[in-house]
Design a protein around this motif. Sequence first.
Motif, short mmCIF file in Angstrom:
data_model
loop_
_atom_site.label_atom_id
_atom_site.label_comp_id
_atom_site.label_asym_id
_atom_site.label_seq_id
_atom_site.Cartn_x
_atom_site.Cartn_y
_atom_site.Cartn_z
N PRO A 202 33.68 32.19 34.80
CA PRO A 202 34.48 31.01 35.15
C PRO A 202 34.87 31.03 36.62
O PRO A 202 35.12 32.10 37.19
CB PRO A 202 35.72 31.16 34.26
CG PRO A 202 35.26 31.98 33.09
CD PRO A 202 34.27 32.94 33.67
N MET A 203 34.90 29.86 37.25
CA MET A 203 35.38 29.79 38.63
C MET A 203 36.81 30.30 38.70
O MET A 203 37.65 29.92 37.89
CB MET A 203 35.32 28.34 39.14
CG MET A 203 35.83 28.18 40.55
SD MET A 203 35.80 26.46 41.13
CE MET A 203 34.09 26.34 41.65
N GLU A 204 37.07 31.18 39.64
CA GLU A 204 38.42 31.72 39.80
C GLU A 204 39.32 30.67 40.45
O GLU A 204 38.86 29.80 41.18
CB GLU A 204 38.40 32.98 40.66
CG GLU A 204 38.07 34.23 39.89
CD GLU A 204 39.12 34.60 38.86
OE1 GLU A 204 40.16 33.90 38.75
OE2 GLU A 204 38.92 35.59 38.15
N SER A 205 40.62 30.78 40.18
CA SER A 205 41.57 29.83 40.74
C SER A 205 42.66 30.56 41.52
O SER A 205 42.74 31.79 41.51
CB SER A 205 42.19 28.99 39.62
OG SER A 205 42.88 29.79 38.70
N GLU A 206 43.49 29.79 42.17
CA GLU A 206 44.50 30.33 43.08
C GLU A 206 45.42 31.33 42.40
O GLU A 206 45.81 32.34 42.99
CB GLU A 206 45.32 29.17 43.66
CG GLU A 206 46.47 29.58 44.56
CD GLU A 206 46.01 30.13 45.89
OE1 GLU A 206 46.86 30.71 46.60
OE2 GLU A 206 44.82 29.98 46.22
N ILE A 207 45.74 31.09 41.16
CA ILE A 207 46.68 31.97 40.46
C ILE A 207 46.18 33.41 40.38
O ILE A 207 46.96 34.35 40.39
CB ILE A 207 47.00 31.42 39.05
CG1 ILE A 207 48.16 32.19 38.43
CG2 ILE A 207 45.77 31.42 38.16
CD1 ILE A 207 48.63 31.58 37.11
N ALA A 208 44.85 33.58 40.36
CA ALA A 208 44.28 34.93 40.27
C ALA A 208 44.51 35.74 41.54
O ALA A 208 44.38 36.96 41.53
CB ALA A 208 42.79 34.85 39.95
N ASN A 209 44.85 35.05 42.64
CA ASN A 209 45.15 35.76 43.88
C ASN A 209 46.56 36.33 43.90
O ASN A 209 46.91 37.08 44.80
CB ASN A 209 44.97 34.82 45.08
CG ASN A 209 43.54 34.36 45.25
OD1 ASN A 209 42.61 35.12 44.98
ND2 ASN A 209 43.35 33.13 45.72
N HIS A 210 47.38 35.96 42.91
CA HIS A 210 48.79 36.35 42.91
C HIS A 210 49.18 37.19 41.69
O HIS A 210 50.15 37.93 41.75
CB HIS A 210 49.67 35.09 42.95
CG HIS A 210 49.41 34.23 44.15
ND1 HIS A 210 50.06 34.39 45.35
CD2 HIS A 210 48.53 33.22 44.35
CE1 HIS A 210 49.62 33.50 46.22
NE2 HIS A 210 48.69 32.77 45.63
#
Length: 244
Positions: A164-172
């Motif tokens: 799945p394409m990663e999203s911004e939340i995964a950076n935090h």
Amino acid sequence: MPTPPLPRIACFHGGGSKSTIYQVQCAHLSKLLENDFQLIFFDGPFTRDAGPGILPAFRGQEPYKSWFTKDDTGTELGDGSGYDTTGRDGVERVWKMMEEEDRQQAAQGRAVGPWVAAMGFSQGTRMVGGLLLDQQRRMETAWEGEKVRAKLRFGVLCNGSGAPMESEIANHINFENEVVKIPTVHVHGTKDIVLPLSRHQYDTFYDSESRILYEIDYHHAMPWVKEEVEQLASLIRQTYKENL
């Protein structure tokens, strides 16, 4: 009494394709579902060469599009970034595209139904997984108080491969070994060259308790045989009804 607007399914083409081509590939399915759902097709932000199965049928329909690009070293940017400088131009951009569709319809005085699902073919399945996983994570964590942009009830992944394409939340927030628990329908072609990758996607990123597999005797293509398209339409209706 006016008829309520139909629930909507966001649709994402494969790599090296485009929204209008995916509409053609889904024409029979759209017709079967026309009384149940409205299918809305979106374009990827990046330009590339024609993808598998696009030529010669769709020759001359450039530019062909992709949901991903690569950095200067040739490494794919798995979060869909590279379109602009915001750093939030992957999954977040797609949510905004769906919201913009809402605004455009409202500006024309049209009532719209809720977004209830996402469907993708090939590379487009990574968009489906990205949206579902982002929604799941936000609902579980209430990250930074941000709203869940839609309440997608299920996904449809046709001949897919990849994470799945990663999203911004995964950076935090560190999400280890997490799988998509929102219900999904997976279509695999038993003659498809990417079948091993489709099976890896299915086994690795989607919960065994909430996924359904539908195998067909196809190469890398959307279902087109009457009985098989009807079966996919039936699975979509059934999955929706079971998750209202």
